[in-house]
Design a protein around this motif. Structure first.
Motif, PDB file in Angstrom:
ATOM      1  N   HIS A 174       0.914  -1.264  -0.064  1.00 55.16           N
ATOM      2  CA  HIS A 174       0.003  -0.096   0.040  1.00 55.16           C
ATOM      3  C   HIS A 174       0.662   1.407  -0.039  1.00 55.16           C
ATOM      4  CE1 HIS A 174      -3.522  -2.342   0.383  1.00 55.16           C
ATOM      5  NE2 HIS A 174      -3.085  -2.888   1.604  1.00 55.16           N
ATOM      6  N   LEU A 175       2.033   1.216   0.658  1.00 56.05           N
ATOM      7  CA  LEU A 175       2.944   2.394   0.919  1.00 56.05           C
ATOM      8  C   LEU A 175       3.294   2.536  -0.640  1.00 56.05           C
ATOM      9  CD1 LEU A 175       4.861   4.361   1.979  1.00 56.05           C
ATOM     10  CD2 LEU A 175       6.304   2.587   2.554  1.00 56.05           C
ATOM     11  N   VAL A 176       3.842   1.311  -1.436  1.00 59.93           N
ATOM     12  CA  VAL A 176       4.364   1.495  -2.887  1.00 59.93           C
ATOM     13  C   VAL A 176       3.296   2.050  -4.006  1.00 59.93           C
ATOM     14  CG1 VAL A 176       5.224   0.216  -4.781  1.00 59.93           C
ATOM     15  CG2 VAL A 176       5.978  -0.393  -2.502  1.00 59.93           C
ATOM     16  N   GLU A 177       2.074   1.561  -3.520  1.00 64.33           N
ATOM     17  CA  GLU A 177       0.902   2.241  -4.814  1.00 64.33           C
ATOM     18  C   GLU A 177       0.949   3.761  -4.130  1.00 64.33           C
ATOM     19  OE1 GLU A 177      -2.504  -0.240  -3.634  1.00 64.33           O
ATOM     20  OE2 GLU A 177      -1.615  -2.087  -4.592  1.00 64.33           O
ATOM     21  N   ARG A 180      -5.076   3.182 -11.615  1.00 64.23           N
ATOM     22  CA  ARG A 180      -5.682   1.994 -11.312  1.00 64.23           C
ATOM     23  C   ARG A 180      -4.533   0.926 -11.886  1.00 64.23           C
ATOM     24  NH1 ARG A 180     -11.334   1.361 -13.123  1.00 64.23           N
ATOM     25  NH2 ARG A 180     -11.669   3.361 -12.168  1.00 64.23           N
ATOM     26  N   ASP A 181      -4.931  -0.185 -11.302  1.00 67.33           N
ATOM     27  CA  ASP A 181      -4.363  -1.505 -11.950  1.00 67.33           C
ATOM     28  C   ASP A 181      -2.784  -1.503 -11.602  1.00 67.33           C
ATOM     29  OD1 ASP A 181      -6.780  -2.362 -12.764  1.00 67.33           O
ATOM     30  OD2 ASP A 181      -6.569  -1.594 -14.835  1.00 67.33           O
ATOM     31  N   ILE A 182      -2.421  -1.013 -10.485  1.00 66.85           N
ATOM     32  CA  ILE A 182      -1.088  -1.137 -10.244  1.00 66.85           C
ATOM     33  C   ILE A 182      -0.409  -2.286  -9.720  1.00 66.85           C
ATOM     34  CG2 ILE A 182       0.735  -0.037  -8.624  1.00 66.85           C
ATOM     35  CD1 ILE A 182      -1.291   2.276  -8.059  1.00 66.85           C
ATOM     36  N   PRO A 232      16.443  -4.627   4.231  1.00 65.08           N
ATOM     37  CA  PRO A 232      16.930  -4.724   5.518  1.00 65.08           C
ATOM     38  C   PRO A 232      16.228  -3.682   6.447  1.00 65.08           C
ATOM     39  CG  PRO A 232      18.691  -4.554   3.833  1.00 65.08           C
ATOM     40  CD  PRO A 232      17.564  -4.035   3.123  1.00 65.08           C
ATOM     41  N   GLU A 233      16.221  -3.957   7.723  1.00 69.83           N
ATOM     42  CA  GLU A 233      15.753  -3.144   8.651  1.00 69.83           C
ATOM     43  C   GLU A 233      16.573  -1.840   8.954  1.00 69.83           C
ATOM     44  OE1 GLU A 233      15.720  -5.545  12.064  1.00 69.83           O
ATOM     45  OE2 GLU A 233      13.652  -6.013  11.736  1.00 69.83           O
ATOM     46  N   GLY A 234      15.977  -0.743   9.312  1.00 71.33           N
ATOM     47  CA  GLY A 234      16.627   0.533   9.351  1.00 71.33           C
ATOM     48  C   GLY A 234      15.859   1.692   8.777  1.00 71.33           C
ATOM     49  N   GLU A 235      16.396   2.936   8.926  1.00 67.44           N
ATOM     50  CA  GLU A 235      15.582   4.050   8.290  1.00 67.44           C
ATOM     51  C   GLU A 235      15.463   4.102   6.875  1.00 67.44           C
ATOM     52  OE1 GLU A 235      15.920   9.092   8.463  1.00 67.44           O
ATOM     53  OE2 GLU A 235      17.260   7.690   9.808  1.00 67.44           O
ATOM     54  N   VAL A 236      14.183   4.061   6.394  1.00 66.85           N
ATOM     55  CA  VAL A 236      14.016   3.860   4.796  1.00 66.85           C
ATOM     56  C   VAL A 236      13.739   5.381   4.073  1.00 66.85           C
ATOM     57  CG1 VAL A 236      12.813   2.911   3.182  1.00 66.85           C
ATOM     58  CG2 VAL A 236      13.331   1.483   5.475  1.00 66.85           C
ATOM     59  N   THR A 237      14.358   5.649   3.084  1.00 66.20           N
ATOM     60  CA  THR A 237      14.045   6.631   2.253  1.00 66.20           C
ATOM     61  C   THR A 237      13.743   5.936   0.660  1.00 66.20           C
ATOM     62  OG1 THR A 237      16.450   7.391   1.884  1.00 66.20           O
ATOM     63  CG2 THR A 237      15.038   8.399   3.666  1.00 66.20           C
ATOM     64  N   GLN A 238      13.173   6.960  -0.126  1.00 64.88           N
ATOM     65  CA  GLN A 238      12.999   6.432  -1.322  1.00 64.88           C
ATOM     66  C   GLN A 238      13.382   7.578  -2.569  1.00 64.88           C
ATOM     67  OE1 GLN A 238       9.826   6.872   0.513  1.00 64.88           O
ATOM     68  NE2 GLN A 238      10.165   4.942   1.646  1.00 64.88           N
ATOM     69  N   GLN A 239      13.599   6.992  -3.523  1.00 66.76           N
ATOM     70  CA  GLN A 239      13.781   7.776  -4.854  1.00 66.76           C
ATOM     71  C   GLN A 239      12.934   7.364  -5.833  1.00 66.76           C
ATOM     72  OE1 GLN A 239      17.990   8.843  -5.647  1.00 66.76           O
ATOM     73  NE2 GLN A 239      17.520   8.954  -7.798  1.00 66.76           N
ATOM     74  N   ILE A 240      12.158   8.202  -6.579  1.00 66.09           N
ATOM     75  CA  ILE A 240      11.491   7.620  -7.946  1.00 66.09           C
ATOM     76  C   ILE A 240      11.982   8.234  -9.055  1.00 66.09           C
ATOM     77  CG2 ILE A 240       8.956   7.126  -8.732  1.00 66.09           C
ATOM     78  CD1 ILE A 240       8.159   7.694  -5.870  1.00 66.09           C
ATOM     79  N   GLU A 241      11.962   7.468 -10.176  1.00 68.62           N
ATOM     80  CA  GLU A 241      12.576   7.785 -11.323  1.00 68.62           C
ATOM     81  C   GLU A 241      11.154   7.341 -12.390  1.00 68.62           C
ATOM     82  OE1 GLU A 241      17.284   7.515 -11.063  1.00 68.62           O
ATOM     83  OE2 GLU A 241      16.128   6.017 -12.099  1.00 68.62           O
ATOM     84  N   ARG A 280      17.430  -1.645  -2.640  1.00 69.54           N
ATOM     85  CA  ARG A 280      16.262  -2.350  -3.456  1.00 69.54           C
ATOM     86  C   ARG A 280      15.636  -1.310  -4.512  1.00 69.54           C
ATOM     87  NH1 ARG A 280      17.036  -6.581  -3.005  1.00 69.54           N
ATOM     88  NH2 ARG A 280      16.124  -7.568  -1.185  1.00 69.54           N
ATOM     89  N   SER A 281      15.615  -1.946  -5.700  1.00 69.79           N
ATOM     90  CA  SER A 281      14.564  -1.283  -6.533  1.00 69.79           C
ATOM     91  C   SER A 281      13.500  -1.899  -6.928  1.00 69.79           C
ATOM     92  CB  SER A 281      15.588  -0.718  -7.844  1.00 69.79           C
ATOM     93  OG  SER A 281      16.521  -0.124  -7.518  1.00 69.79           O
ATOM     94  N   LEU A 282      12.316  -1.211  -6.877  1.00 68.06           N
ATOM     95  CA  LEU A 282      11.176  -2.195  -7.405  1.00 68.06           C
ATOM     96  C   LEU A 282      10.535  -1.523  -8.461  1.00 68.06           C
ATOM     97  CD1 LEU A 282       9.163  -2.535  -4.128  1.00 68.06           C
ATOM     98  CD2 LEU A 282      10.610  -4.062  -5.212  1.00 68.06           C
ATOM     99  N   ARG A 283      10.196  -2.100  -9.731  1.00 68.90           N
ATOM    100  CA  ARG A 283       9.590  -1.453 -10.876  1.00 68.90           C
ATOM    101  C   ARG A 283       7.903  -1.868 -10.723  1.00 68.90           C
ATOM    102  NH1 ARG A 283      11.394   0.762 -15.758  1.00 68.90           N
ATOM    103  NH2 ARG A 283      10.045  -0.709 -16.773  1.00 68.90           N
ATOM    104  N   VAL A 284       7.370  -0.618 -11.026  1.00 68.05           N
ATOM    105  CA  VAL A 284       5.724  -0.366 -10.491  1.00 68.05           C
ATOM    106  C   VAL A 284       5.186   0.213 -11.787  1.00 68.05           C
ATOM    107  CG1 VAL A 284       4.269   0.559  -9.080  1.00 68.05           C
ATOM    108  CG2 VAL A 284       6.504   0.087  -8.024  1.00 68.05           C
ATOM    109  N   ALA A 285       4.368  -0.307 -12.076  1.00 69.47           N
ATOM    110  CA  ALA A 285       3.308  -0.001 -13.339  1.00 69.47           C
ATOM    111  C   ALA A 285       1.783   0.147 -13.118  1.00 69.47           C
ATOM    112  CB  ALA A 285       3.656  -0.656 -14.527  1.00 69.47           C
TER     113      ALA A 285
END
Length: 339
Positions: free
Chosen positions: A133-136, A157-159, A168-177, A202-207
């Motif tokens: 849900h965070l990724v969406e 929609r349709d994500i 890994p556990e720890g303080e998490v930040t994100q960058q989106i391209e 980690r890198s995730l592909r999201v469409a």
């Protein structure tokens, strides 16, 4: 997760050095003995959030060790932990003799300490699961912030998320391209990079599918090719935009005065590729051929051999010489041999 059964000797004789004296041994050898725990219990399951393991990580209730023991055990590296979210199983064939060497180096009689060692140890790397849900939410927020559309007109929609959603556990930040030249319409792919403590892990592909509900200009009636559009030919209707390759007019001034290059049915949305500038000159029409160079100005009578709009280059024939020339359309009666 798939568990891999390996021996400690495969891990560099228990992660680089369990069958030989540690460099730390020379430092602690001959030191005064401390009160020894009656039992040294090795865990059968070791969970860690660190990239590397030490001998300290294997000991159950390690926080109760004498301080000098704890420091020595922490200083003995055992190698890399399993990948995030996975585990492996190792045999402990060499662990007993090695622990006795370490105890002796600490000034303790190994025979006075009972070693409780399981036949195998399961090593697990702790992981934090990325909430889908965070990724969406990240995906939707990026689209709304960067798309050229009014967020109130957009539907996302349709994500779909591709990739291992464990970090890994720890303080998490994100960058989106987003890919270059992204239209933010139709299927829109993004890449979300996750950083823990400032390091990319980690890198995730999201469409997802992005559509826009918008009012665009439609034909108010059946219109023939070469119709020069006026307000009476057009009306606004709402449609769902989902194809970035199609561009529609959203303002009257984009179409009024333009010429249709193909017929359009009533209530059909008019794409911008359906229109062009209106024709000024049609094939076979008498024209004035103009040549001008500074103060020199010459004209001749001719005939167009092609149709063209203002600014188009067309073929014309000089009525006197019968030569075919290329000339630029100036207005409804004039073509120029030079710009």
């Amino acid at each position: 997760m798939r568990s891999i059964l390996i021996t400690l000797s495969v891990l560099g004789l228990l992660w680089a050095g369990l069958s030989s004296a540690s460099p730390h041994d020379a430092h602690v050898a001959g030191a005064s003995a401390e009160a020894s725990p009656p039992v040294l219990q090795v865990r059968s399951v070791v969970e860690t959030s660190q990239e590397t393991l030490s001998l300290y990580d294997l000991i159950d209730n390690a926080e109760a060790l004498p301080p000098r023991w704890a420091g020595a055990f922490r200083s003995i590296p055992l190698g890399q932990s399993p990948p995030v979210g996975s585990e492996k199983t190792v045999r402990t064939d060499n662990l007993g003799p090695y622990l006795k060497k370490v105890l002796a180096s600490l000034g303790t009689d190994p025979e006075q300490v009972f070693l409780s060692i399981p036949e195998r140890i399961t090593l697990r790397r702790k992981a934090a699961t990325v909430n889908p849900h965070l990724v969406e939410d990240l995906y939707r927020a990026y689209i709304r912030d960067h798309a050229p559309w009014d967020p109130a007109e957009m539907d996302i929609r349709d994500i779909v998320i591709s990739g291992l959603a464990a970090i890994p556990e720890g303080e998490v930040t994100q960058q989106i391209e987003a890919p270059p030249e992204t239209s933010f319409l139709g299927v829109v792919p993004l890449t979300i990079h996750f950083f823990v403590e400032g390091r990319k892990v980690r890198s995730l592909r999201v469409a997802g599918k992005v559509t826009v509900r918008k009012k665009v200009l439609h034909a108010a009636q059946n219109l023939r090719r070469d119709t020069v559009l006026g307000p009476e030919h057009l009306e606004f209707r709402e449609i769902l935009l989902s194809d970035a390759a199609k561009t529609y007019a959203t303002r009257m001034e984009e179409l009024v005065g333009k010429r249709l290059v193909r017929p359009v049915n009533a209530r059909q949305p008019i794409e911008m590729i359906f229109v062009d500038k209106p024709l000024c000159i049609t094939s076979g029409k008498p024209v004035t051929i103009l040549y001008q160079d500074g103060s020199l100005k010459l004209t001749a009578k001719g005939e167009s051999k092609e149709s063209g709009a203002e600014g188009d280059w067309i073929r014309v024939v000089n009525a006197t010489s019968q030569k075919t020339l290329k000339a630029k359309v100036v207005d409804e009666t004039t073509v120029a041999l030079n710009p």
